[in-house]
Design an enzyme around this catalytic site. Structure first.
Site, PDB file in Angstrom:
ATOM      1  N   LYS A 149     -12.334 -15.008  -7.675  1.00 60.88           N
ATOM      2  CA  LYS A 149     -13.310 -15.029  -6.578  1.00 60.88           C
ATOM      3  C   LYS A 149     -14.246 -13.814  -6.658  1.00 60.88           C
ATOM      4  O   LYS A 149     -13.865 -12.771  -7.199  1.00 60.88           O
ATOM      5  CB  LYS A 149     -12.603 -15.106  -5.218  1.00 60.88           C
ATOM      6  N   LYS A 165       0.810  -1.227   0.000  1.00 62.65           N
ATOM      7  CA  LYS A 165       0.000   0.000   0.000  1.00 62.65           C
ATOM      8  C   LYS A 165       0.838   1.269   0.000  1.00 62.65           C
ATOM      9  O   LYS A 165       0.346   2.342  -0.340  1.00 62.65           O
ATOM     10  CB  LYS A 165      -0.980  -0.018   1.179  1.00 62.65           C
ATOM     11  N   LYS A 168     -15.581  -7.960  -3.100  1.00 60.42           N
ATOM     12  CA  LYS A 168     -16.288  -6.700  -2.903  1.00 60.42           C
ATOM     13  C   LYS A 168     -15.534  -5.503  -3.449  1.00 60.42           C
ATOM     14  O   LYS A 168     -16.105  -4.434  -3.601  1.00 60.42           O
ATOM     15  CB  LYS A 168     -16.681  -6.518  -1.438  1.00 60.42           C
TER      16      LYS A 168
HETATM   17  P1  ATP Z   1     -11.541  -7.562  -1.026  1.00 62.57           P
HETATM   18  O1  ATP Z   1     -12.115  -7.676  -2.385  1.00 62.57           O
HETATM   19  O2  ATP Z   1     -11.366  -6.160  -0.546  1.00 62.57           O
HETATM   20  O3  ATP Z   1     -10.373  -8.469  -0.795  1.00 62.57           O
HETATM   21  P2  ATP Z   1     -13.336  -9.445   0.017  1.00 62.57           P
HETATM   22  O4  ATP Z   1     -14.680  -9.413  -0.615  1.00 62.57           O
HETATM   23  O5  ATP Z   1     -12.375 -10.494  -0.404  1.00 62.57           O
HETATM   24  O6  ATP Z   1     -12.677  -8.029  -0.083  1.00 62.57           O
HETATM   25  P3  ATP Z   1     -12.568  -9.492   2.749  1.00 62.57           P
HETATM   26  O7  ATP Z   1     -12.902  -8.316   3.581  1.00 62.57           O
HETATM   27  O8  ATP Z   1     -11.149  -9.685   2.311  1.00 62.57           O
HETATM   28  O9  ATP Z   1     -13.575  -9.522   1.531  1.00 62.57           O
HETATM   29  O10 ATP Z   1     -13.023 -10.805   3.428  1.00 62.57           O
HETATM   30  C1  ATP Z   1     -13.968 -10.906   4.436  1.00 62.57           C
HETATM   31  C2  ATP Z   1     -14.242 -12.377   4.621  1.00 62.57           C
HETATM   32  O11 ATP Z   1     -15.067 -12.844   3.546  1.00 62.57           O
HETATM   33  C3  ATP Z   1     -12.991 -13.260   4.609  1.00 62.57           C
HETATM   34  O12 ATP Z   1     -13.137 -14.222   5.615  1.00 62.57           O
HETATM   35  C4  ATP Z   1     -13.004 -13.888   3.236  1.00 62.57           C
HETATM   36  O13 ATP Z   1     -12.386 -15.155   3.224  1.00 62.57           O
HETATM   37  C5  ATP Z   1     -14.498 -13.987   2.944  1.00 62.57           C
HETATM   38  N1  ATP Z   1     -14.769 -13.908   1.511  1.00 62.57           N
HETATM   39  C6  ATP Z   1     -14.634 -12.835   0.722  1.00 62.57           C
HETATM   40  N2  ATP Z   1     -14.979 -13.108  -0.545  1.00 62.57           N
HETATM   41  C7  ATP Z   1     -15.340 -14.422  -0.571  1.00 62.57           C
HETATM   42  C8  ATP Z   1     -15.797 -15.318  -1.602  1.00 62.57           C
HETATM   43  N3  ATP Z   1     -15.955 -14.924  -2.832  1.00 62.57           N
HETATM   44  N4  ATP Z   1     -16.098 -16.575  -1.262  1.00 62.57           N
HETATM   45  C9  ATP Z   1     -15.937 -16.985   0.001  1.00 62.57           C
HETATM   46  N5  ATP Z   1     -15.514 -16.216   1.017  1.00 62.57           N
HETATM   47  C10 ATP Z   1     -15.217 -14.942   0.745  1.00 62.57           C
END
Ligand code: ATP
Ligand code: LTN
Length: 326
Positions: A192, A111, A195
């Site tokens: 995956k 970052k 968000k």
């Molecule tokens: P970013 O895109 O900012 O990495 P993210 O959607 O991956 O965000 P995080 O805040 O990193 O979300 O993750 C929050 C929780 O949700 C973590 O435990 C992560 O493993 C889970 N998670 C996020 N996206 C998925 C997905 N597509 N499938 C299963 N679990 C998920």
């Protein structure tokens, strides 16, 4: 009972992936552990945030987690920024953390790279995270793989502090979930569902209009075959839909395959769209309820009182051990 703590950074919008991959596991764990859950709003501001958007997102996150079944009776739920002892503890921990170890954190390196004006907060971010964990003597911290290094630093800091000043902290452990199903982007099922990803038709957010969410499922990328068979390598799109259906209905993969043995993709997609719609409808109804009135505030008021009491005690103990008293 072992203590478990989850920190949620309020950035982006919660997705169906977060629900199936993380929130559904948390619902199970809240029955097995003494559970703490907080919104890491002070971590969010290490990168500039628009204040009114941040405020709205904090409330949305709280309401959505509760709407998804995180039970305020089974969890101590609070806002990090409402516990003034946490940054105070963080300062004491900063003085027992080496600059070298903080600057070696992968997230900090990524970052701060290509950014001449990154904040000092980006460097001390993991120490604040250590304070979040250590003040409450947490045993287990469920995190994604990207946060594992930060929890390991919290361990190192705890061990060092205990050595320097005598036993003060429980040494926490990261809990990396291997079991949670990974939900994929509907348009590109090799990635995956995320968000922070710009993929409006590939990502279903928990506050998506229900009809729109159904359309996204109906137009999900699949293959040119006909059979509803789970094969993540050869049929990533259909396998992703099977995962979604199986997670939301509690049926096993083979039960789902059997159920749709005679069906075409259209019929299967309709069934997936309907369970997704039912799930979203339930969550959104509860969410709307919570966003009105003061029930949400009351739940959070209770959590913060408990959290502050515990943190105040730990802060006093730390100061005394460090010689910060008359
Ligand atoms: P970013 O895109 O900012 O990495 P993210 O959607 O991956 O965000 P995080 O805040 O990193 O979300 O993750 C929050 C929780 O949700 C973590 O435990 C992560 O493993 C889970 N998670 C996020 N996206 C998925 C997905 N597509 N499938 C299963 N679990 C998920
Ligand atoms: N850094 C984490 C959020 C977070 C956290 C914590 C997680 C802040 N403090 C303490 C677990 C324990 C993130 O970016 N998801």
């Amino acid at each position: 009972m072992k203590k478990i703590l989850t920190g949620l950074k309020p950035t982006g919008e919660l997705t169906l992936g977060n629900f199936i991959g993380a929130i559904m596991q948390m619902r199970k764990m809240q029955d097995e552990y003494d559970s703490y859950l907080f919104i890491a709003d002070m971590h969010a501001i290490t990168i500039h945030q628009n204040p009114s958007e941040l405020r709205k997102r904090i409330k949305d996150f709280l309401a959505l987690y509760i709407a998804c079944g995180i039970d305020p009776k089974k969890n101590i739920i609070y806002l990090q920024s409402e516990n003034e002892y946490i940054p105070a503890i963080s300062w004491l921990l900063e003085c027992t953390t080496y600059y070298g170890e903080a600057s070696r954190m992968i997230q900090f390196k990524e970052k701060s790279k290509n950014n001449a004006n990154f904040s000092v907060g980006l460097l001390t971010y993991p120490v604040l995270m250590a304070a979040d964990i250590l003040y409450a003597d947490i045993d287990l911290v469920p995190v994604g793989i990207d946060q594992k290094q930060h929890v390991e630093l919290a361990r190192d800091i705890a061990i060092r502090f205990n050595k320097m000043y005598g036993d003060t902290f429980v040494v926490p452990q990261p809990l990396i979930s291997q079991t949670g199903t990974k939900i994929k982007d509907l348009k590109d099922p090799t990635k995956k569902m995320s968000k922070s990803e710009e993929s409006p038709n590939g990502v279903i957010t928990l506050l998506d209009d229900v009809e729109l969410a159904k359309k996204k499922i109906m137009s999900a990328t699949t293959d040119s075959e006909m059979s509803i068979k789970f094969d993540e390598e050869k049929k990533p799109g259909i396998s992703n839909l099977i995962n979604i259906y199986s997670s939301l209905t509690g049926k096993t993969i083979s039960e789902v395959e059997k159920e749709f043995e005679e069906c075409n993709y259209g019929t299967f997609k309709k069934a997936v769209a309907n369970v997704v719609a039912d799930t979203l409808t339930q969550i959104q109804e509860k969410y709307q309820e919570l966003m009105q009135g003061d029930a949400l505030d009351k739940m959070i008021d209770e959590g913060i009182q408990i959290s502050r009491k515990i943190a105040k005690e730990k802060f006093e103990t730390m100061k005394e051990k460090m010689g910060l008293h008359r």
